[in-house]
Design a protein around this motif. Structure first.
Motif, PDB file in Angstrom:
ATOM      1  N   TYR A 145      -9.194   2.998  -2.979  1.00 58.06           N
ATOM      2  CA  TYR A 145      -8.713   1.866  -2.177  1.00 58.06           C
ATOM      3  C   TYR A 145      -9.926   1.157  -1.590  1.00 58.06           C
ATOM      4  O   TYR A 145     -10.686   1.743  -0.810  1.00 58.06           O
ATOM      5  CB  TYR A 145      -7.780   2.347  -1.063  1.00 58.06           C
ATOM      6  N   ILE A 153       0.842  -1.208   0.000  1.00 55.01           N
ATOM      7  CA  ILE A 153       0.000   0.000   0.000  1.00 55.01           C
ATOM      8  C   ILE A 153       0.873   1.253   0.000  1.00 55.01           C
ATOM      9  O   ILE A 153       0.630   2.198  -0.755  1.00 55.01           O
ATOM     10  CB  ILE A 153      -0.937  -0.007   1.221  1.00 55.01           C
ATOM     11  N   ALA A 188      -3.996   1.745   6.105  1.00 54.57           N
ATOM     12  CA  ALA A 188      -4.062   2.129   4.698  1.00 54.57           C
ATOM     13  C   ALA A 188      -4.366   3.614   4.579  1.00 54.57           C
ATOM     14  O   ALA A 188      -3.738   4.338   3.784  1.00 54.57           O
ATOM     15  CB  ALA A 188      -5.121   1.304   3.972  1.00 54.57           C
TER      16      ALA A 188
END
Length: 473
Positions: free
Chosen positions: A238, A174, A198
């Motif tokens: 995402y 990520i 994230a």
């Protein structure tokens, strides 16, 4: 000093902080939790006492006493004329339960697969061949990349080893993707609630996050997703389409198709985090995916962290060959490759992945059923879902007091993360994530602690404050 938080922003982050404790200690505990969750970064300047007191509708002496308590536990430092600043973690927190017998459910990570030690031993026996290699491998061993590519191809996503980059876990993947795909100020569509690390990586790359609501009952807000993609034209999105962390929800075919279509029109790269996608308990092994064919605008992330062991730091990125080359070129500023030994272990595990996932399904199923059954029995006022897979329950409380609950449970030997930790744009203090990855006896003990803590917190919360918070949720 790196940053400053306003009184208004801190008040919103604190959520339902009032409990039966003295007001100053309840406030101090809530600020401690923000520090522990990294929602208040080290070296963040706190509001002045008078300013925060006005925002919270308490006396200045209450805020002064709270700051004094935080100084006593080395969470903040204060200098006359300069105010108070949060300090890096690194001390034992009062009531942190960092003692023997504590139940730590902050990490939603199952214990290692039972056969892992044997595989590690077998690979160690061939160490002479490994140490003959350079040890610097920014792309990944060919045999491992080929095995990962074969798994994608078996799902109908035809993949060449040149479209796989092996990383040191999903978090590294990520972070690397964020550094290559994003520039400062770029927008990124992201679920809320979501995997907090994230969100931290995306923000660290300078991204402006656009929240996409997802709930255990209704799934993804497709209308909101289509509007956000069309209006903000985010560079990337995402998403965790299968057993989303923390809700455990999986996208329907309609949700996948609608979001993919909107993303393609907006020119948005879909970054799909599939680290939990294989953790199926009772759906019957529905292959994760986004449509039948692969698109150039889709990037996939996988790892062994949840399926095998969190300590096996091997992950990967599946992307077009051009993007893989860009990632390789940028990687040296992050790390110099995934360790050879871990890659060799991972390559040995992939042929046994069916066996591994069957064991994980059984283990997680036992944990889920035990947690759900115990919660519904002793806390019937809570809404407790039963997801078809994944690693955690996203529980809805009957009052927005998640942060206060977590701090009280912490003093009783149970470590959890409050709902707001998983929020992108504030809120979720009505929710609590409870991983079901621990042994059944620990989960049952945890539920007992939660029940005791909830009675204490719910009873102690001032009625007026609770009603005001509920009106805002």
């Amino acid at each position: 000093m790196d940053s400053r938080i306003s009184a208004r922003a801190l008040t919103a982050a604190l959520g339902g902080w009032r409990t039966s404790e003295p007001a100053y200690e309840a406030l101090a505990d809530s600020i401690r939790l923000l520090c522990l969750d990294n929602r208040l970064a080290p070296r963040t300047a706190l509001p002045a006492e008078r300013e925060l007191a006005a925002a919270l509708h308490v006396s200045r002496s209450t805020v002064a006493a709270a700051y004094r308590s935080l100084r006593d536990t080395s969470h903040i430092s204060s200098t006359r004329g300069s105010g108070s600043v949060t300090l890096p973690l690194g001390r034992r927190d009062p009531g942190s339960a960092s003692f023997e017998g504590a139940i730590d459910l902050q990490q939603a990570s199952p214990p290692s697969w039972p056969g892992l030690a044997g595989v590690i031993g077998d690979v160690a026996g061939r160490a002479a061949a490994l140490v003959g290699r350079t040890g610097y491998d920014v792309l990944g061993r060919l045999e491992l990349r080929a095995a990962i590519a074969e798994r994608y191809s078996a799902r109908g996503i035809l993949t060449d080893p040149g479209e796989i980059l092996v990383t040191t876990g999903a978090q590294a993947a990520i972070h690397l993707l964020a550094s290559v795909l994003l520039g400062r100020g770029d927008r990124v569509l992201i679920e809320t609630p979501t995997y907090p690390h994230a969100a931290d990586s995306l923000r660290g790359a300078g991204a402006r996050l656009v929240g996409l609501p997802v709930t255990t009952s209704d799934g993804w807000d497709v209308d909101r997703a289509q509007q956000a993609l069309a209006r903000t034209l985010p560079v990337a999105a995402y998403l965790m389409p299968d057993f989303q962390n923390p809700t455990g929800r999986s996208m329907t075919g309609h949700e996948r198709d609608a979001i993919l279509d909107a993303a393609e029109r907006a020119g948005t790269v879909l970054v799909l985090d599939e680290t939990t996608a294989d953790l199926d308990i009772d759906r019957g092994r529905v292959a994760p995916g986004f449509g039948g064919a692969e698109h150039g605008s889709i990037v996939r992330i996988g790892s062994f962290g949840k399926s095998v062991w969190g300590g096996l730091r091997v992950g990967w990125i599946r992307a077009g060959a051009d993007l893989v080359r860009r990632l390789v070129a940028a990687r040296s500023s992050h790390d110099l490759g995934t360790p050879e030994f871990e890659q060799a272990v991972a390559a040995e595990l992939l042929p046994r992945f069916g066996e591994i996932l069957a064991q994980r399904s059984h283990l997680l199923g036992e944990g889920r059923d035990a947690a759900v059954g115990a919660l519904r029995a002793v806390l019937p006022e809570w809404t407790v879902p039963s997801p078809h897979g994944g690693v955690s329950l996203w529980i809805e409380l009957d009052a927005p007091l998640s942060s206060a609950l977590v701090m009280d449970a912490r003093s009783r030997g149970l470590l959890l993360s409050a709902g707001p930790r998983f929020s992108v744009d504030g809120g979720h203090d009505r929710h609590l994530r409870l991983p079901f990855t621990a042994p059944v006896d620990e989960l049952e003990r945890a539920v007992g602690i939660l029940a005791d803590s909830w009675r204490r917190v719910r009873t102690g919360a001032p009625v007026a404050v609770t009603e005001q918070l509920e009106a805002l949720v």
